[in-house]
Design a protein around this motif. Structure first.
Motif, PDB file in Angstrom:
ATOM      1  N   LEU A  79       0.855  -1.340  -0.707  1.00 58.02           N
ATOM      2  CA  LEU A  79       0.121   0.004   0.125  1.00 58.02           C
ATOM      3  C   LEU A  79       0.841   1.536   0.128  1.00 58.02           C
ATOM      4  CD1 LEU A  79      -2.312  -0.765   2.493  1.00 58.02           C
ATOM      5  CD2 LEU A  79      -3.048  -0.777   0.036  1.00 58.02           C
ATOM      6  N   VAL A  80       1.808   1.431   0.473  1.00 56.74           N
ATOM      7  CA  VAL A  80       2.836   2.556   1.261  1.00 56.74           C
ATOM      8  C   VAL A  80       3.902   2.227   0.636  1.00 56.74           C
ATOM      9  CG1 VAL A  80       1.345   2.920   2.922  1.00 56.74           C
ATOM     10  CG2 VAL A  80       3.345   1.027   3.449  1.00 56.74           C
ATOM     11  N   GLY A  81       4.960   1.117  -0.153  1.00 54.84           N
ATOM     12  CA  GLY A  81       6.066   1.446  -0.486  1.00 54.84           C
ATOM     13  C   GLY A  81       6.502   2.513  -1.387  1.00 54.84           C
ATOM     14  N   GLU A  82       5.488   2.102  -2.186  1.00 52.93           N
ATOM     15  CA  GLU A  82       6.180   2.878  -3.981  1.00 52.93           C
ATOM     16  C   GLU A  82       5.762   4.421  -3.213  1.00 52.93           C
ATOM     17  OE1 GLU A  82       5.473  -0.275  -7.546  1.00 52.93           O
ATOM     18  OE2 GLU A  82       3.477   0.089  -6.636  1.00 52.93           O
ATOM     19  N   ALA A  83       4.775   5.110  -2.993  1.00 53.47           N
ATOM     20  CA  ALA A  83       4.055   5.996  -2.809  1.00 53.47           C
ATOM     21  C   ALA A  83       5.398   6.544  -2.168  1.00 53.47           C
ATOM     22  CB  ALA A  83       3.144   6.282  -2.181  1.00 53.47           C
ATOM     23  N   GLY A  84       6.502   6.856  -1.826  1.00 58.22           N
ATOM     24  CA  GLY A  84       7.805   7.120  -0.525  1.00 58.22           C
ATOM     25  C   GLY A  84       8.402   7.462  -1.409  1.00 58.22           C
TER      26      GLY A  84
ATOM     27  N   GLN B 252      17.307   5.046   5.677  1.00 57.61           N
ATOM     28  CA  GLN B 252      16.977   4.290   4.786  1.00 57.61           C
ATOM     29  C   GLN B 252      17.781   2.856   4.427  1.00 57.61           C
ATOM     30  OE1 GLN B 252      14.999   3.311   3.530  1.00 57.61           O
ATOM     31  NE2 GLN B 252      13.867   4.243   0.989  1.00 57.61           N
ATOM     32  N   LEU B 253      17.921   2.498   5.774  1.00 65.20           N
ATOM     33  CA  LEU B 253      18.658   1.425   5.953  1.00 65.20           C
ATOM     34  C   LEU B 253      18.999  -0.207   5.124  1.00 65.20           C
ATOM     35  CD1 LEU B 253      20.773   0.023   7.638  1.00 65.20           C
ATOM     36  CD2 LEU B 253      19.103  -1.628   9.621  1.00 65.20           C
ATOM     37  N   ALA B 254      16.917  -0.444   4.744  1.00 67.27           N
ATOM     38  CA  ALA B 254      17.130  -1.386   3.516  1.00 67.27           C
ATOM     39  C   ALA B 254      18.037  -0.917   2.267  1.00 67.27           C
ATOM     40  CB  ALA B 254      15.980  -1.002   3.495  1.00 67.27           C
ATOM     41  N   ALA B 255      17.757   0.463   1.519  1.00 66.48           N
ATOM     42  CA  ALA B 255      18.247   1.290   0.503  1.00 66.48           C
ATOM     43  C   ALA B 255      20.110   0.666   0.497  1.00 66.48           C
ATOM     44  CB  ALA B 255      18.073   1.992   0.081  1.00 66.48           C
ATOM     45  N   SER B 256      20.864   0.965   1.614  1.00 71.91           N
ATOM     46  CA  SER B 256      21.832   1.033   1.413  1.00 71.91           C
ATOM     47  C   SER B 256      22.297  -0.328   1.610  1.00 71.91           C
ATOM     48  CB  SER B 256      22.502   1.717   3.327  1.00 71.91           C
ATOM     49  OG  SER B 256      21.928   0.471   3.648  1.00 71.91           O
ATOM     50  N   GLY B 257      21.309  -1.146   1.801  1.00 72.76           N
ATOM     51  CA  GLY B 257      21.445  -3.323   1.278  1.00 72.76           C
ATOM     52  C   GLY B 257      21.714  -3.512   2.451  1.00 72.76           C
ATOM     53  N   ASN B 258      21.856  -2.905   4.199  1.00 73.98           N
ATOM     54  CA  ASN B 258      22.246  -3.872   5.066  1.00 73.98           C
ATOM     55  C   ASN B 258      21.019  -4.161   5.857  1.00 73.98           C
ATOM     56  OD1 ASN B 258      25.214  -3.253   5.139  1.00 73.98           O
ATOM     57  ND2 ASN B 258      24.405  -1.142   4.571  1.00 73.98           N
ATOM     58  N   PHE B 259      20.308  -4.497   5.716  1.00 70.46           N
ATOM     59  CA  PHE B 259      18.817  -4.765   6.641  1.00 70.46           C
ATOM     60  C   PHE B 259      18.408  -5.709   5.856  1.00 70.46           C
ATOM     61  CE2 PHE B 259      14.488  -4.183   7.895  1.00 70.46           C
ATOM     62  CZ  PHE B 259      15.125  -4.043   9.470  1.00 70.46           C
ATOM     63  N   GLY B 260      19.343  -6.900   5.884  1.00 73.79           N
ATOM     64  CA  GLY B 260      18.780  -8.502   6.297  1.00 73.79           C
ATOM     65  C   GLY B 260      19.279  -9.192   4.832  1.00 73.79           C
TER      66      GLY B 260
ATOM     67  N   LEU C  61      10.703   4.444  -3.666  1.00 74.09           N
ATOM     68  CA  LEU C  61      10.364   3.197  -3.037  1.00 74.09           C
ATOM     69  C   LEU C  61      10.977   2.860  -1.680  1.00 74.09           C
ATOM     70  CD1 LEU C  61      10.898   0.146  -5.365  1.00 74.09           C
ATOM     71  CD2 LEU C  61       9.099   1.884  -5.000  1.00 74.09           C
ATOM     72  N   ALA C  62      10.819   4.576  -0.710  1.00 73.88           N
ATOM     73  CA  ALA C  62      10.951   4.708   0.805  1.00 73.88           C
ATOM     74  C   ALA C  62       9.621   4.631   1.552  1.00 73.88           C
ATOM     75  CB  ALA C  62      11.921   6.171   0.568  1.00 73.88           C
ATOM     76  N   GLY C  63       8.470   3.891   1.013  1.00 76.33           N
ATOM     77  CA  GLY C  63       7.651   4.438   1.587  1.00 76.33           C
ATOM     78  C   GLY C  63       7.063   3.158   2.657  1.00 76.33           C
ATOM     79  N   ALA C  64       7.800   2.466   2.435  1.00 74.44           N
ATOM     80  CA  ALA C  64       7.670   0.890   3.973  1.00 74.44           C
ATOM     81  C   ALA C  64       9.111   0.857   4.261  1.00 74.44           C
ATOM     82  CB  ALA C  64       6.602  -0.216   3.185  1.00 74.44           C
ATOM     83  N   TYR C  65       8.442   0.537   6.267  1.00 76.73           N
ATOM     84  CA  TYR C  65      10.170   0.680   6.293  1.00 76.73           C
ATOM     85  C   TYR C  65      11.031   1.040   6.150  1.00 76.73           C
ATOM     86  CZ  TYR C  65       6.933  -3.972   6.859  1.00 76.73           C
ATOM     87  OH  TYR C  65       4.910  -4.640   7.529  1.00 76.73           O
ATOM     88  N   GLY C  66      11.289   2.509   6.265  1.00 76.47           N
ATOM     89  CA  GLY C  66      11.885   3.461   5.551  1.00 76.47           C
ATOM     90  C   GLY C  66      12.461   3.898   7.104  1.00 76.47           C
ATOM     91  N   LEU C  67      12.484   4.979   7.315  1.00 73.45           N
ATOM     92  CA  LEU C  67      12.190   5.871   8.522  1.00 73.45           C
ATOM     93  C   LEU C  67      12.315   4.924   9.501  1.00 73.45           C
ATOM     94  CD1 LEU C  67      14.184   8.131   9.455  1.00 73.45           C
ATOM     95  CD2 LEU C  67      12.069   9.580   9.799  1.00 73.45           C
ATOM     96  N   SER C  68      11.706   4.096  10.125  1.00 71.76           N
ATOM     97  CA  SER C  68      11.599   3.756  11.191  1.00 71.76           C
ATOM     98  C   SER C  68      12.275   2.522  10.668  1.00 71.76           C
ATOM     99  CB  SER C  68       9.717   3.486  11.650  1.00 71.76           C
ATOM    100  OG  SER C  68       9.241   2.430  11.189  1.00 71.76           O
ATOM    101  N   ALA C  69      12.068   1.891  10.325  1.00 71.07           N
ATOM    102  CA  ALA C  69      13.185   0.564  10.487  1.00 71.07           C
ATOM    103  C   ALA C  69      14.522   0.892   9.993  1.00 71.07           C
ATOM    104  CB  ALA C  69      13.076  -0.697   8.894  1.00 71.07           C
ATOM    105  N   SER C  70      14.907   2.465  10.598  1.00 71.84           N
ATOM    106  CA  SER C  70      16.504   2.785  10.588  1.00 71.84           C
ATOM    107  C   SER C  70      17.227   3.128  11.420  1.00 71.84           C
ATOM    108  CB  SER C  70      16.740   3.751   9.061  1.00 71.84           C
ATOM    109  OG  SER C  70      16.275   2.461   7.141  1.00 71.84           O
TER     110      SER C  70
END
Lengths: 410, 410
Positions: free
Chosen positions: B287-292, B319-327, B382-391
């Protein structure tokens, strides 16, 4: 199948009550005093012992603390009194460091104009990461009417072999390629800045004394060559750090004394132009990593398909690296234990997980533990560096972790 | 060598000024209004369009929002009005959800007694993760004198094939193994609780319609078998979610309509005991991933060994996931662009990094971009989901990121 875990630092022992004691106090009493779990406890005496060990092994070499490893204020205040300088990586860390130490230096590839100005205004030494940053710093200093303290971070052509993290060698966002450093230093000196020397960081989390010895030798050679090319003695050569701690099964601690002895040899034979240079080593993880323990409480004990899970009130939102999700390729177990049964023999295989609703949230995978129950405390060791501050604390909206610094005398 | 990146969602286009526009406004004006960078912008119209598309594809199926994907208050408020329920994973998320939706359910393996009590007191449905948690919930309800709303999370014996994250199948910390579910549901009903049904989550971030169709079929079969064994119709069957979005080069978007059509078939043929059950799908990322979009500013442009680095004021702390370091096992590029030159052709290969003093902090590795300068804005999509709060927002003490929700009409 049981998976191995890393070794627990020898300072952590069971008290007479059979539970984990930290700085002479039981984990349960530390939790009670702090007001609950999850709780990070940092043992200041362990940090002081590391500092003393460094002093013994590296006479005449300055010791800087890399604040990014752990900037918890009481810990930082205690360390600042015992080291020769604080190295910071942001304006936030700089604000925490100012007033605590004479020598503060600021490294980091993305310093904004506002950060440069704040640093120069506060008399902080900037480790310049590029020619562009140098020009922006000189401009900021001009605006302020202040003579800036500028060092140059060098991107060396080598790196610490087997380094946990490569920070030198080849194309990197950090520092200035060695061959362009002399021109940049001349530019800084010509512009009237106070040139403070070099910052040469070749890697981090190295456990091999040989690799560190080799990198330090190469660093001193490089600093000498650069100084010759410039024709000026650098006041300070920051040799970087890179001293690792053993996290995982089979890893051996660094032979610190071997590194110190060889560095003394290297410095005794250093090129004449470095005769009056000071040398510093910048340590973060090695000083504080082993001194921290993360305490969480078991809130559920459950079995799924024959496997026992101990579910805690902590997790990857406080200890991302221990969960295996912080840049690691393969998840391996940090040392973990049932703190409230620390003196008991292992009885069963269990998987210790956090409270987050994601399969990434694992603290101990198929580890042998005494039989633990709801209410028992779990300890995750090696939590003193890159722990809470390097974890996604807001993830899933759980309560923040507590932190306490303790010393045997308190 | 240039590395590929994932596709930019079609909604993000260049305005007449040749820069990235979000919800009809230029990235630069959004940054100016917000007061600076780094800035997350969430396009509410894109979220509404996703919800509308779901409604069209899944008539008669309830839509729940998984708050953990993004709990930014203005975004959550907007979504809450358009969905049938909010699924939360902590007391913190629950506090944000209460009052915003009629149906709130709380899942998560490590719920404390305090959390259980708060949920029961607020009339929130608990998705029970174990027998032990069920007993603790019944005890808490007894203390409160309230009839609790209890659903049972089932650990299914299957998982979504090729799922980005396994949440079912084999030994898991989530839910109760299917064979033990009937006894647990009977225990709950016998204790006088309001039984709300099943929560069956078989995976997440799946892009294969076939895999989702297969998992949903198996979920309905399992729900029917469990209901038969209990002898009671579950009021609600939460089929989980698992709808993925394409992050990386070569990934194709999920064929949502195919999944919806097949689920309609599956539900048309469902076992009689489920005839009066409601069915829900719980979506977060889809729902939100692409909107951010995450906007940062270039603070340095530098060359090292022939490679160009664009250093930004953002990074992995946001943006931990975009850096490639989130699992992630292998770092791959999220879609990134120079927002202020969005309409321009690629001219050079550059590596976009964050401002953190660690080699982990990469936002775009060897990507083709127009020639960008200091001051340009970089967009990470693709920063709308699991972005700031997951970093790890506190990492290295940098300033927090800003967030804004915008809609075309605003």
């Amino acid at each position: 199948m049981t998976k191995p875990m890393g070794g627990i630092p020898a300072e952590f022992r069971a008290g007479e009550d059979g539970t984990l004691h930290v700085a002479g106090r039981s984990a349960a009493s530390l939790v009670a005093d702090a007001g609950g779990t999850p709780l990070f406890v940092y043992d200041l005496a362990m940090v002081a012992a590391r500092i003393a060990r460094f002093r013994g092994a590296f006479p005449g070499v300055s010791l800087h603390y890399a604040v990014k490893a752990n900037s918890y204020a009481p810990l930082l205040a205690a360390i600042a009194k015992q080291v020769d300088g604080l190295d910071v990586a942001s304006a936030g860390e700089m604000r925490q460091a100012i007033g605590r130490a004479e020598h503060i230096s600021f490294a980091g590839p993305g310093k904004t104009d506002a950060e440069l100005e704040a640093a120069i205004g506060a008399g902080v030494t900037l480790n310049l990461e590029s020619e562009g940053e140098a020009e922006r710093a000189l401009t900021a200093a001009g605006r302020l009417g202040v003579r800036p303290k500028l060092a140059v971070r060098v991107n060396p052509d080598f790196e610490i072999r087997g380094s946990g993290m490569r920070m030198g060698g080849g194309a990197r966002p950090f520092g200035v390629d060695a061959e362009r450093v002399p021109a940049l230093v001349r530019r800084i000196i010509d512009a009237g800045a106070e040139w403070h020397g070099f910052h040469i960081f070749a890697g981090s989390q190295a456990l091999s004394a040989e690799a560190l010895i080799e990198a330090q030798r190469a660093t001193v050679v490089l600093a000498g060559e650069l100084a010759e090319a410039i024709g000026v003695t650098p006041p300070l050569v920051n040799l970087g750090g890179g001293f690792g701690i053993p996290y995982f099964h089979g890893e051996q601690p660094l032979d610190l004394e071997a590194v110190g002895a060889e560095l003394a040899e290297t410095l005794a034979q250093r090129p004449p132009i470095l005769r009056h240079s000071a040398f510093a080593i910048e340590l973060g993880r090695w000083l504080v990593g082993e001194a921290g323990v993360y305490l969480t409480r078991i809130v559920d004990r459950k079995v799924s398909h024959g496997k026992t899970f101990l579910v805690t009130d902590g997790g990857m939102h406080h200890q991302l690296a221990a969960s295996g999700n912080f840049g690691q390729l393969v998840r391996r177990n940090y040392p973990v234990a049932i703190a409230t049964r620390f003196g008991s023999e292992p009885e069963e295989e269990a998987t210790i997980v956090g409270c987050l609703c994601t399969p990434l949230d694992r603290l101990g995978d198929d580890v042998m533990t005494p039989k633990a129950q709801v209410g028992d405390l779990v300890a995750v060791f090696l939590a003193g560096a890159y722990g809470l501050s390097a974890s996604p604390q807001a993830f899933l909206g759980h309560a923040p972790a507590l932190e306490r610094a303790v010393s045997g005398g308190s």
